[in-house]
Design an enzyme around this catalytic site. Structure first.
Site, PDB file in Angstrom:
ATOM      1  N   ASN A   1      -5.522  -2.006   7.294  1.00 14.85           N
ATOM      2  CA  ASN A   1      -6.919  -2.149   7.709  1.00 14.85           C
ATOM      3  C   ASN A   1      -7.611  -3.188   6.831  1.00 14.85           C
ATOM      4  O   ASN A   1      -7.277  -3.361   5.668  1.00 14.85           O
ATOM      5  CB  ASN A   1      -7.648  -0.803   7.663  1.00 14.85           C
TER       6      ASN A   1
ATOM      7  N   PHE B   1     -15.802  -2.001   4.582  1.00 17.17           N
ATOM      8  CA  PHE B   1     -16.927  -1.069   4.384  1.00 17.17           C
ATOM      9  C   PHE B   1     -17.913  -1.096   5.554  1.00 17.17           C
ATOM     10  O   PHE B   1     -19.133  -1.131   5.364  1.00 17.17           O
ATOM     11  CB  PHE B   1     -17.678  -1.387   3.089  1.00 17.17           C
TER      12      PHE B   1
ATOM     13  N   SER C   1     -11.123  -0.910  -2.936  1.00 23.95           N
ATOM     14  CA  SER C   1     -10.847  -1.443  -1.602  1.00 23.95           C
ATOM     15  C   SER C   1     -10.492  -2.923  -1.715  1.00 23.95           C
ATOM     16  O   SER C   1     -11.189  -3.683  -2.393  1.00 23.95           O
ATOM     17  CB  SER C   1     -12.067  -1.283  -0.692  1.00 23.95           C
TER      18      SER C   1
ATOM     19  N   ASN D   1     -10.723  -5.015   0.696  1.00 26.44           N
ATOM     20  CA  ASN D   1     -11.313  -5.695   1.842  1.00 26.44           C
ATOM     21  C   ASN D   1     -12.725  -6.217   1.624  1.00 26.44           C
ATOM     22  O   ASN D   1     -13.342  -6.743   2.538  1.00 26.44           O
ATOM     23  CB  ASN D   1     -11.286  -4.761   3.059  1.00 26.44           C
ATOM     24  N   THR D   2     -13.263  -6.035   0.426  1.00 26.04           N
ATOM     25  CA  THR D   2     -14.536  -6.648   0.048  1.00 26.04           C
ATOM     26  C   THR D   2     -14.248  -7.601  -1.107  1.00 26.04           C
ATOM     27  O   THR D   2     -13.749  -7.178  -2.149  1.00 26.04           O
ATOM     28  CB  THR D   2     -15.562  -5.580  -0.380  1.00 26.04           C
TER      29      THR D   2
ATOM     30  N   LYS E   1     -11.846   6.068  -7.841  1.00 26.98           N
ATOM     31  CA  LYS E   1     -10.684   5.752  -7.007  1.00 26.98           C
ATOM     32  C   LYS E   1     -10.158   4.374  -7.371  1.00 26.98           C
ATOM     33  O   LYS E   1     -10.902   3.396  -7.362  1.00 26.98           O
ATOM     34  CB  LYS E   1     -11.062   5.794  -5.523  1.00 26.98           C
TER      35      LYS E   1
ATOM     36  N   ASN F   1      -5.848   3.990  -3.732  1.00 26.03           N
ATOM     37  CA  ASN F   1      -6.292   3.358  -2.497  1.00 26.03           C
ATOM     38  C   ASN F   1      -5.108   2.618  -1.864  1.00 26.03           C
ATOM     39  O   ASN F   1      -3.960   2.794  -2.281  1.00 26.03           O
ATOM     40  CB  ASN F   1      -7.451   2.395  -2.815  1.00 26.03           C
ATOM     41  N   THR F   2      -5.390   1.758  -0.884  1.00 26.83           N
ATOM     42  CA  THR F   2      -4.346   0.998  -0.197  1.00 26.83           C
ATOM     43  C   THR F   2      -3.813  -0.126  -1.083  1.00 26.83           C
ATOM     44  O   THR F   2      -4.421  -0.514  -2.068  1.00 26.83           O
ATOM     45  CB  THR F   2      -4.902   0.406   1.107  1.00 26.83           C
TER      46      THR F   2
ATOM     47  N   GLY G   1      -0.064   4.553   4.258  1.00 29.31           N
ATOM     48  CA  GLY G   1       1.000   5.243   4.966  1.00 29.31           C
ATOM     49  C   GLY G   1       2.273   5.361   4.150  1.00 29.31           C
ATOM     50  O   GLY G   1       2.293   5.172   2.930  1.00 29.31           O
TER      51      GLY G   1
END
Length: 352
Positions: A110, A114, A172, A174-175, A210, A239-240, A260
């Site tokens: 993903n 956010f 994360s 993704n930011t 996290k 986290n990922t 996953g």
């Protein structure tokens, strides 16, 4: 997995992942999802930073970003649920497509960024939360914020009265540059602000940190040192990941965070290292690749007090929650543990 659930998942997997996820949330809102109710036993009952839990199987943040399906989730068998991440202002996140199933790898990538309704809307929903559910909120920062560190404290100050715990999410991928806040000095300053906001609440709540699974040994040692000195109640690992090692899906090269099954070993190794570094002084939440009772048990034996799920639900459905809790009870009994707490860290050495 029930036959009806198998049919439902097959239908959802014919849709693009983000649309399917939205429909799953609507099913929970409508009471149409698997609902075993409370799953507990004397062995499964435990505590996390003083919070009594019926079992140690939690839902990770990101599944219900906007706290819209709390009633349904409260009946799904989880010991606790974490929603969010919430940012001070609403934001749309990154352009679609931004969620990808890696079916062959039982994984997902993903790059949401956010996306959420903002703390005002999410905070309003939290006022009507189920009171029999142990509920946490993942705190985030706006992408265009001039003070990302301050954003975490603002969300906590606004929403903290209606949750049981909060999580500082600086991990994360993704930011842009968010993970820079995991550096020792930046993290210490950020957590000082968050803990000040926590202490200003009428009833202060536990705050967790996290972290990413991609930290090297020195960075992990710095995180442990800051966490121990900051007053946080525990660490969520992890986290990922940005790693793509060993993937076979055609989506393996998509940008974003990988979650996953492929994350299990990497995240469990980080968890065991943290358990060693903190010497049991902080409870740890194990997340990353948990898809069975055996894997939940392995996280606990590596040092986790509790675990969280997310991506495995995409492939096994909500009945997995009950399966893991029941299976975990049997594994604890098999090995002579009277409680979850007795098993925590009992197999840590295998991961170091």
């Amino acid at each position: 997995m029930t036959p009806l659930e198998r049919l439902g998942l097959a239908a959802l997997h014919r849709l693009d992942p983000e649309t399917a996820h939205g429909l799953a949330l609507k099913a929970l809102q409508a009471g149409a999802a698997h609902s075993p109710g409370l799953v507990t036993s004397n062995r499964l009952r435990t505590t996390l930073a003083g919070l009594p839990l019926p079992n140690p199987v939690g839902l990770a943040a990101g599944f219900d970003k906007n706290a819209t399906a709390l009633q349904g989730l409260s009946r799904a068998g989880f010991g606790f649920v974490e929603v969010g991440a919430a940012t001070p202002r609403p934001q749309p996140g990154n352009p679609r497509p931004r969620l990808f199933r890696l079916t062959e790898d039982r994984a997902a990538i993903n790059r949401f960024g956010f996306n959420n309704d903002g703390m005002e809307a999410i905070g309003a929903r939290l006022t009507t939360r189920p009171r029999d559910l142990v509920l946490g909120l993942n705190l985030g920062a706006n992408k265009d914020s001039d003070d990302r560190a301050g954003d975490f404290a603002r969300v906590l100050a606004h929403c903290g009265a209606n949750v049981d715990f909060a999580t500082v999410n600086v991990s994360s991928p993704n930011t842009e540059k968010l993970r820079d806040l995991q550096g020792k000095a930046a993290l210490a300053a950020l957590l000082a602000g968050v803990m000040q906001a926590r202490d200003s609440l009428a009833t202060p709540i536990p705050v967790f940190l996290k972290i990413a699974p991609d930290l090297d040994d020195a960075e992990l040692a710095d995180v442990a040192e800051v966490a121990l000195s900051s007053g946080v109640a525990g660490i969520i690992a992890t986290n990922t990941t940005l790693s793509r090692a060993g993937l076979s899906s055609r989506h393996a090269t998509e940008a974003g965070g990988l979650s996953g099954a492929p994350l299990f070993d990497r995240s469990t190794r980080v968890l065991a290292q943290l358990s060693h570094l903190t010497e049991g002084a902080l409870p740890l939440i194990g997340v990353g690749g948990v898809g069975s009772a055996e894997q939940a048990y392995e996280k606990i034996r590596a040092g986790a007090s509790v675990v969280q799920l997310y991506t495995a639900l995409v492939y096994s459905g909500l009945s997995l929650v009950q399966e893991i809790a029941v299976g975990l009870d049997a594994l604890l009994a098999r090995d002579g543990f009277d409680t979850v707490a007795q098993a925590v860290g009992s197999g840590r050495g295998a991961w170091l």
